[in-house]
Design a protein around this motif. Structure first.
Motif, PDB file in Angstrom:
ATOM      1  N   VAL A  74       0.807  -1.222   0.000  1.00 19.62           N
ATOM      2  CA  VAL A  74       0.000   0.000   0.000  1.00 19.62           C
ATOM      3  C   VAL A  74       0.839   1.272   0.000  1.00 19.62           C
ATOM      4  CG1 VAL A  74      -2.055  -1.074   0.994  1.00 19.62           C
ATOM      5  CG2 VAL A  74      -0.321  -0.081   2.515  1.00 19.62           C
ATOM      6  N   GLU A  75       2.161   1.141   0.041  1.00 17.23           N
ATOM      7  CA  GLU A  75       3.017   2.321  -0.072  1.00 17.23           C
ATOM      8  C   GLU A  75       3.547   2.520  -1.488  1.00 17.23           C
ATOM      9  OE1 GLU A  75       4.633   3.866   4.014  1.00 17.23           O
ATOM     10  OE2 GLU A  75       5.935   2.312   3.172  1.00 17.23           O
TER      11      GLU A  75
ATOM     12  N   MET B  70       9.478   1.071  -8.620  1.00  8.74           N
ATOM     13  CA  MET B  70       9.741  -0.335  -8.291  1.00  8.74           C
ATOM     14  C   MET B  70       9.020  -1.302  -9.228  1.00  8.74           C
ATOM     15  SD  MET B  70      12.043  -0.407  -6.042  1.00  8.74           S
ATOM     16  CE  MET B  70      12.020  -2.119  -5.540  1.00  8.74           C
ATOM     17  N   SER B  71       8.090  -0.800 -10.014  1.00  8.97           N
ATOM     18  CA  SER B  71       7.399  -1.690 -10.951  1.00  8.97           C
ATOM     19  C   SER B  71       8.355  -2.236 -12.005  1.00  8.97           C
ATOM     20  CB  SER B  71       6.206  -0.989 -11.602  1.00  8.97           C
ATOM     21  OG  SER B  71       6.644   0.039 -12.458  1.00  8.97           O
TER      22      SER B  71
ATOM     23  N   GLY C 233       5.691  -3.620  -7.851  1.00 12.47           N
ATOM     24  CA  GLY C 233       4.800  -2.476  -7.742  1.00 12.47           C
ATOM     25  C   GLY C 233       3.797  -2.714  -6.620  1.00 12.47           C
ATOM     26  N   VAL C 234       2.605  -2.223  -6.783  1.00 12.51           N
ATOM     27  CA  VAL C 234       1.585  -2.392  -5.753  1.00 12.51           C
ATOM     28  C   VAL C 234       1.270  -3.879  -5.526  1.00 12.51           C
ATOM     29  CG1 VAL C 234      -0.430  -2.108  -7.261  1.00 12.51           C
ATOM     30  CG2 VAL C 234      -0.598  -1.454  -4.884  1.00 12.51           C
ATOM     31  N   VAL C 235       1.325  -4.672  -6.591  1.00 14.78           N
ATOM     32  CA  VAL C 235       1.174  -6.130  -6.491  1.00 14.78           C
ATOM     33  C   VAL C 235       2.472  -6.739  -7.009  1.00 14.78           C
ATOM     34  CG1 VAL C 235      -0.180  -8.131  -7.209  1.00 14.78           C
ATOM     35  CG2 VAL C 235      -1.333  -5.949  -6.800  1.00 14.78           C
TER      36      VAL C 235
ATOM     37  N   VAL D  96      -7.083  -6.879  -6.444  1.00 13.43           N
ATOM     38  CA  VAL D  96      -6.301  -6.489  -5.257  1.00 13.43           C
ATOM     39  C   VAL D  96      -6.412  -4.982  -5.035  1.00 13.43           C
ATOM     40  CG1 VAL D  96      -3.984  -6.333  -4.255  1.00 13.43           C
ATOM     41  CG2 VAL D  96      -4.698  -8.440  -5.415  1.00 13.43           C
ATOM     42  N   ILE D  97      -6.221  -4.211  -6.080  1.00 13.34           N
ATOM     43  CA  ILE D  97      -6.265  -2.748  -5.955  1.00 13.34           C
ATOM     44  C   ILE D  97      -7.650  -2.284  -5.507  1.00 13.34           C
ATOM     45  CG2 ILE D  97      -6.197  -0.593  -7.289  1.00 13.34           C
ATOM     46  CD1 ILE D  97      -3.849  -1.903  -8.892  1.00 13.34           C
TER      47      ILE D  97
END
Length: 135
Positions: free
Chosen positions: A66-67, A77-78, A83-85, A106-107
């Motif tokens: 979630v950050e 970071m993707s 990334g987020v997942v 998930v999002i």
């Protein structure tokens, strides 16, 4: 009181996952547990010894971070598939198979509700005290 103006955001201390995540994991349970403990901020929530507004994400960051920005184009970071997942672990080894439908699930069901909760509390504190500190 200053504590009423503080939000302690704890995004990475949980070690739990929903079953839907576990159904997609392609590494052994032992490898998953080792990575989960390594990448988490396990027990950091136990460091809070004063009353404060705490928002803790209830799942592991391996499931949903979630950050991270939810838009991969904004999230550096993707490029490492974190990334987020996440698709890769901290060693950049693929540990899960998923598709865009899963990522969107998930999002929609975890990432966005968490951020809505954080936003709502921030707005409430700002309306009441005209300042808010997020740690």
């Amino acid at each position: 009181m200053i504590n009423e103006k503080i939000i302690i955001h704890i995004p990475h201390s949980s070690l739990t996952y929903p079953q839907e995540f576990l159904d997609k994991v392609i590494i052994t349970p032992e490898e998953l547990e080792k990575e989960n403990i390594f990448i988490s901020d396990y027990l950091v929530d136990k460091l809070i010894s004063f009353p404060a507004n705490i928002i803790k994400f209830p799942y592991s960051r391996l499931f949903c971070d979630v950050e991270r920005f939810k838009d991969d184009k904004q999230e550096v970071m993707s490029q490492y598939k974190m990334g987020v997942v996440y698709q890769n672990n901290s060693q950049l080894k693929k540990f899960i198979n998923y598709d865009e439908t899963y990522k969107n699930w998930v999002i929609t069901n975890f990432y966005e509700p968490h951020h809505q909760k954080l936003d709502n509390l921030t707005k409430k504190i700002l309306a009441q005290y005209n300042s808010c500190y997020i740690i």
